[in-house]
Design a protein around this motif. Structure first.
Motif, short mmCIF file in Angstrom:
data_model
loop_
_atom_site.label_atom_id
_atom_site.label_comp_id
_atom_site.label_asym_id
_atom_site.label_seq_id
_atom_site.Cartn_x
_atom_site.Cartn_y
_atom_site.Cartn_z
N TYR A 195 0.81 -1.21 0.00
CA TYR A 195 0.00 0.00 0.00
C TYR A 195 0.85 1.27 0.00
O TYR A 195 0.32 2.35 0.14
CB TYR A 195 -0.93 0.01 1.21
CG TYR A 195 -1.91 -1.14 1.22
CD1 TYR A 195 -2.98 -1.15 0.33
CD2 TYR A 195 -1.76 -2.21 2.09
CE1 TYR A 195 -3.88 -2.20 0.32
CE2 TYR A 195 -2.67 -3.26 2.09
CZ TYR A 195 -3.73 -3.26 1.20
OH TYR A 195 -4.62 -4.30 1.20
N VAL A 196 2.16 1.13 -0.14
CA VAL A 196 3.05 2.29 -0.10
C VAL A 196 3.76 2.45 -1.44
O VAL A 196 4.28 1.48 -2.00
CB VAL A 196 4.10 2.15 1.03
CG1 VAL A 196 5.07 3.32 1.03
CG2 VAL A 196 3.42 2.04 2.38
N THR A 197 3.76 3.67 -1.95
CA THR A 197 4.51 4.01 -3.16
C THR A 197 5.62 4.95 -2.76
O THR A 197 5.40 5.90 -2.01
CB THR A 197 3.60 4.71 -4.19
OG1 THR A 197 2.53 3.84 -4.54
CG2 THR A 197 4.39 5.09 -5.44
N THR A 198 6.83 4.69 -3.23
CA THR A 198 7.98 5.55 -2.95
C THR A 198 8.54 6.05 -4.27
O THR A 198 8.65 5.30 -5.22
CB THR A 198 9.07 4.76 -2.19
OG1 THR A 198 8.53 4.26 -0.97
CG2 THR A 198 10.26 5.64 -1.87
N GLY A 226 9.82 10.88 -1.75
CA GLY A 226 8.41 11.07 -1.42
C GLY A 226 7.72 9.73 -1.29
O GLY A 226 8.07 8.77 -1.97
N LYS A 227 6.76 9.68 -0.39
CA LYS A 227 6.00 8.45 -0.18
C LYS A 227 4.51 8.76 -0.15
O LYS A 227 4.10 9.85 0.25
CB LYS A 227 6.39 7.78 1.14
CG LYS A 227 7.79 7.24 1.14
CD LYS A 227 8.10 6.49 2.41
CE LYS A 227 9.53 5.97 2.34
NZ LYS A 227 9.86 5.10 3.45
N ALA A 228 3.74 7.80 -0.57
CA ALA A 228 2.30 7.89 -0.48
C ALA A 228 1.79 6.53 0.02
O ALA A 228 2.27 5.49 -0.43
CB ALA A 228 1.68 8.22 -1.82
N LYS A 229 0.87 6.58 0.95
CA LYS A 229 0.32 5.33 1.51
C LYS A 229 -1.18 5.31 1.26
O LYS A 229 -1.89 6.25 1.59
CB LYS A 229 0.61 5.26 3.01
CG LYS A 229 0.14 3.98 3.64
CD LYS A 229 0.51 3.91 5.09
CE LYS A 229 0.02 2.61 5.69
NZ LYS A 229 0.29 2.52 7.12
N ARG A 230 -1.63 4.22 0.67
CA ARG A 230 -3.05 4.05 0.39
C ARG A 230 -3.71 3.34 1.56
O ARG A 230 -3.19 2.35 2.08
CB ARG A 230 -3.24 3.24 -0.89
CG ARG A 230 -4.72 3.04 -1.25
CD ARG A 230 -4.88 2.35 -2.60
NE ARG A 230 -4.36 1.02 -2.65
CZ ARG A 230 -5.05 -0.08 -2.30
NH1 ARG A 230 -6.28 0.01 -1.86
NH2 ARG A 230 -4.48 -1.26 -2.40
N ASN A 231 -4.84 3.86 1.96
CA ASN A 231 -5.65 3.19 2.97
C ASN A 231 -6.16 1.89 2.36
O ASN A 231 -6.75 1.91 1.27
CB ASN A 231 -6.82 4.09 3.37
CG ASN A 231 -7.66 3.50 4.49
OD1 ASN A 231 -7.81 2.30 4.60
ND2 ASN A 231 -8.21 4.36 5.30
N PRO A 232 -5.96 0.74 3.02
CA PRO A 232 -6.39 -0.54 2.44
C PRO A 232 -7.89 -0.58 2.13
O PRO A 232 -8.32 -1.37 1.30
CB PRO A 232 -6.04 -1.56 3.53
CG PRO A 232 -5.01 -0.90 4.36
CD PRO A 232 -5.26 0.57 4.28
N GLU A 233 -8.66 0.28 2.77
CA GLU A 233 -10.11 0.29 2.52
C GLU A 233 -10.49 1.09 1.28
O GLU A 233 -11.60 0.99 0.79
CB GLU A 233 -10.84 0.84 3.74
CG GLU A 233 -10.68 -0.04 4.97
CD GLU A 233 -11.34 0.54 6.21
OE1 GLU A 233 -12.06 1.54 6.10
OE2 GLU A 233 -11.13 -0.04 7.29
N ASP A 234 -9.54 1.91 0.77
CA ASP A 234 -9.80 2.69 -0.44
C ASP A 234 -9.68 1.81 -1.67
O ASP A 234 -8.93 0.84 -1.69
CB ASP A 234 -8.81 3.86 -0.57
CG ASP A 234 -9.04 4.93 0.48
OD1 ASP A 234 -10.12 4.94 1.09
OD2 ASP A 234 -8.12 5.74 0.68
N SER A 235 -10.40 2.18 -2.72
CA SER A 235 -10.28 1.42 -3.97
C SER A 235 -8.88 1.63 -4.54
O SER A 235 -8.24 2.65 -4.31
CB SER A 235 -11.33 1.88 -4.98
OG SER A 235 -11.15 3.24 -5.28
N ASP A 256 1.17 7.10 -7.22
CA ASP A 256 2.41 7.40 -7.94
C ASP A 256 2.61 8.91 -8.08
O ASP A 256 3.69 9.43 -7.83
CB ASP A 256 2.39 6.77 -9.33
CG ASP A 256 2.40 5.25 -9.31
OD1 ASP A 256 2.62 4.67 -8.23
OD2 ASP A 256 2.19 4.65 -10.38
N GLU A 257 1.55 9.60 -8.48
CA GLU A 257 1.64 11.05 -8.66
C GLU A 257 1.88 11.77 -7.34
O GLU A 257 2.66 12.72 -7.28
CB GLU A 257 0.37 11.58 -9.33
CG GLU A 257 0.24 11.14 -10.77
CD GLU A 257 -1.11 11.49 -11.37
OE1 GLU A 257 -2.06 11.75 -10.60
OE2 GLU A 257 -1.21 11.50 -12.61
#
Length: 70
Positions: A3-6, A22-31, A38-39
């Protein structure tokens, strides 16, 4: 699942190397829509890189001003 993009941005200029991360983490409950993560990670890496470059430029300006005051 991951769930993490770096994202990393590297700039080498006149012997100096800057690395923005930079990092972005997606909530597992989100689609899942990977492009958003990535952006977001890339924009954070570019922001980090920009801050590092600005700081280095400011340090050089301050050093120049100290030398030119003498």
């Amino acid at each position: 699942e991951n769930y993490v993009t770096t994202a990393l941005c590297v700039l080498e200029i006149k012997g100096e190397k800057f690395i923005g991360e930079g990092k972005a983490k997606r909530n597992p409950e989100d689609s899942e829509y990977p492009l958003i993560g990535d952006e977001l990670a890339l924009s954070r890496a570019l922001s980090d890189l920009s801050q590092q470059i600005a700081q280095a430029a400011n340090e050089k300006i301050n050093e120049y001003l100290k030398v030119s005051d003498k």
